[in-house]
Design an enzyme around this catalytic site. Structure first.
Site, PDB file in Angstrom:
ATOM      1  N   HIS A  75      72.131   8.551  35.939  1.00  0.00           N
ATOM      2  CA  HIS A  75      71.220   7.655  36.662  1.00  0.00           C
ATOM      3  C   HIS A  75      69.769   7.944  36.283  1.00  0.00           C
ATOM      4  O   HIS A  75      68.977   7.024  36.060  1.00  0.00           O
ATOM      5  CB  HIS A  75      71.394   7.806  38.178  1.00  0.00           C
ATOM      6  CG  HIS A  75      72.752   7.429  38.665  1.00  0.00           C
ATOM      7  ND1 HIS A  75      73.172   7.665  39.959  1.00  0.00           N
ATOM      8  CD2 HIS A  75      73.790   6.823  38.036  1.00  0.00           C
ATOM      9  CE1 HIS A  75      74.410   7.223  40.101  1.00  0.00           C
ATOM     10  NE2 HIS A  75      74.808   6.717  38.944  1.00  0.00           N
ATOM     11  N   HIS A 232      75.559  -1.892  38.406  1.00  0.00           N
ATOM     12  CA  HIS A 232      75.499  -0.437  38.360  1.00  0.00           C
ATOM     13  C   HIS A 232      76.225   0.095  37.131  1.00  0.00           C
ATOM     14  O   HIS A 232      75.809   1.117  36.555  1.00  0.00           O
ATOM     15  CB  HIS A 232      76.095   0.195  39.620  1.00  0.00           C
ATOM     16  CG  HIS A 232      75.978   1.690  39.596  1.00  0.00           C
ATOM     17  ND1 HIS A 232      74.797   2.337  39.899  1.00  0.00           N
ATOM     18  CD2 HIS A 232      76.852   2.650  39.215  1.00  0.00           C
ATOM     19  CE1 HIS A 232      74.961   3.640  39.726  1.00  0.00           C
ATOM     20  NE2 HIS A 232      76.211   3.860  39.312  1.00  0.00           N
ATOM     21  N   ASP A 236      74.758   2.773  34.464  1.00  0.00           N
ATOM     22  CA  ASP A 236      75.456   3.948  33.938  1.00  0.00           C
ATOM     23  C   ASP A 236      75.514   3.937  32.416  1.00  0.00           C
ATOM     24  O   ASP A 236      75.279   4.960  31.761  1.00  0.00           O
ATOM     25  CB  ASP A 236      76.897   3.984  34.469  1.00  0.00           C
ATOM     26  CG  ASP A 236      77.008   4.563  35.870  1.00  0.00           C
ATOM     27  OD1 ASP A 236      76.042   5.201  36.343  1.00  0.00           O
ATOM     28  OD2 ASP A 236      78.074   4.393  36.488  1.00  0.00           O
ATOM     29  N   HIS A 259      82.348   6.409  31.844  1.00  0.00           N
ATOM     30  CA  HIS A 259      81.591   7.506  31.232  1.00  0.00           C
ATOM     31  C   HIS A 259      82.349   8.076  30.039  1.00  0.00           C
ATOM     32  O   HIS A 259      81.755   8.385  29.001  1.00  0.00           O
ATOM     33  CB  HIS A 259      81.335   8.622  32.250  1.00  0.00           C
ATOM     34  CG  HIS A 259      80.516   8.198  33.420  1.00  0.00           C
ATOM     35  ND1 HIS A 259      79.257   7.669  33.286  1.00  0.00           N
ATOM     36  CD2 HIS A 259      80.774   8.233  34.755  1.00  0.00           C
ATOM     37  CE1 HIS A 259      78.769   7.401  34.500  1.00  0.00           C
ATOM     38  NE2 HIS A 259      79.670   7.726  35.390  1.00  0.00           N
TER      39      HIS A 259
END
Length: 294
Positions: A75, A232, A236, A259
């Protein structure tokens, strides 16, 4: 166009998502060609921001060295990348970056307070030359050549509030601040309960995440955007892609990216120098980039 750092050191204190304890974060300027460097002040260990130093990607992007880790870096890095910063020292006194409100808005405010300073060396940028894709079943993340920078993300969740969402960000610093920075991380109540049983997510609250049960959002204030979830995911992705070490020009596209897939994409990209070229932004070539980070 020249490399940048911040004009002055700035700091804040926030709660760590997993341990639920206060964490002090301090950002300090660095000279040209230093890159982004993390430093754990409590154990006197520096960790360079490179894909080789990524040690975990299950719930966040975690970097580490000799058993010392710093978690949930994406973030803050998302904001650092969006501001076009090339050189920065990131100091924390614990093993995670504070979660703040679950978005990157607080980090944008911190960088606005710090100000941006031009240095003496030309800015370097990566231009994507070949399509690179990492795929696992229906999920994939992809980079492809483009004259500008765009993030195109699609998510699908079997939940009545989320369902299928897609968002395309035509990147500039302003579009990031207006469309992406305030989008919060999200999770499901049963996941939070499980994580807490394992001693994790102890700092997670309705103040720093969107939490959903089987049918609805539990946050009384609701959503900041109707499609806050997919926004969001772009936040990321921008943070994760910063591990290539510089800003890039190309299209990023994802279907249910994560991720882990983003990390594998950076590794795949850097594996072959034919996938990209690194250019120094001098003269007329800088015009479009200067608009993006103005």
């Amino acid at each position: 166009m020249y490399q940048t750092t911040i004009k002055k050191a700035v700091e804040l204190v926030g709660i760590g998502l997993h341990k639920g304890t206060p964490v002090r974060l301090r950002l300090e300027p660095l000279e040209s060609n230093s890159g982004i460097v993390f430093y754990r002040s409590d154990v006197d260990v520096a960790i360079a921001l490179t894909p080789e130093n990524v040690v975990d990607t299950k719930m966040a992007t975690v970097i580490g060295k000799d058993g010392i880790v710093i978690s949930t870096i994406e973030h803050m890095l998302s904001a650092v990348y969006a501001y076009g910063l090339d050189n920065l020292k990131v100091i924390v006194d614990a093993d995670e970056i504070p979660v703040m409100d679950g978005s990157s808005a607080s980090f944008c405010m911190l960088l606005d307070e710090a100000g941006i300073k031009e240095l003496d060396k030309p800015k370097r940028i990566m231009r994507i030359k070949k399509e690179i894709i990492v795929q696992e079943g229906e999920k994939y993340v992809k980079l492809s050549p483009s004259p500008d920078l765009k993030y195109d993300f699609t998510i699908k969740f079997a939940h009545p509030v989320i369902n299928k969402q897609e968002y395309v960000l035509e990147f500039t610093k302003e579009s990031y601040k207006n469309e992406i920075a305030r989008a919060r991380t999200f999770g499901f109540l049963h996941e939070v309960q499980y994580l807490r049983s394992k001693g994790l997510a102890l700092g997670g609250t309705l103040e720093n995440a969107i939490v959903l049960d089987d049918k609805k959002i539990l946050n009384p204030e609701g959503l900041r955007f109707p499609d806050e979830f997919v926004r969001h995911k772009i936040l990321d992705a921008i943070g994760d892609m910063s591990l290539i070490g510089m800003n890039f020009i190309g299209n990023y596209e994802a279907m249910a990216g994560s991720h882990d897939l983003n990390h594998k994409l950076t590794v795949e990209l850097l594996k072959n120098p034919e996938n990209y070229e690194i250019i120094e932004l001098v003269g007329e070539k800088t015009a479009e980039l200067e608009k993006a980070y103005a």
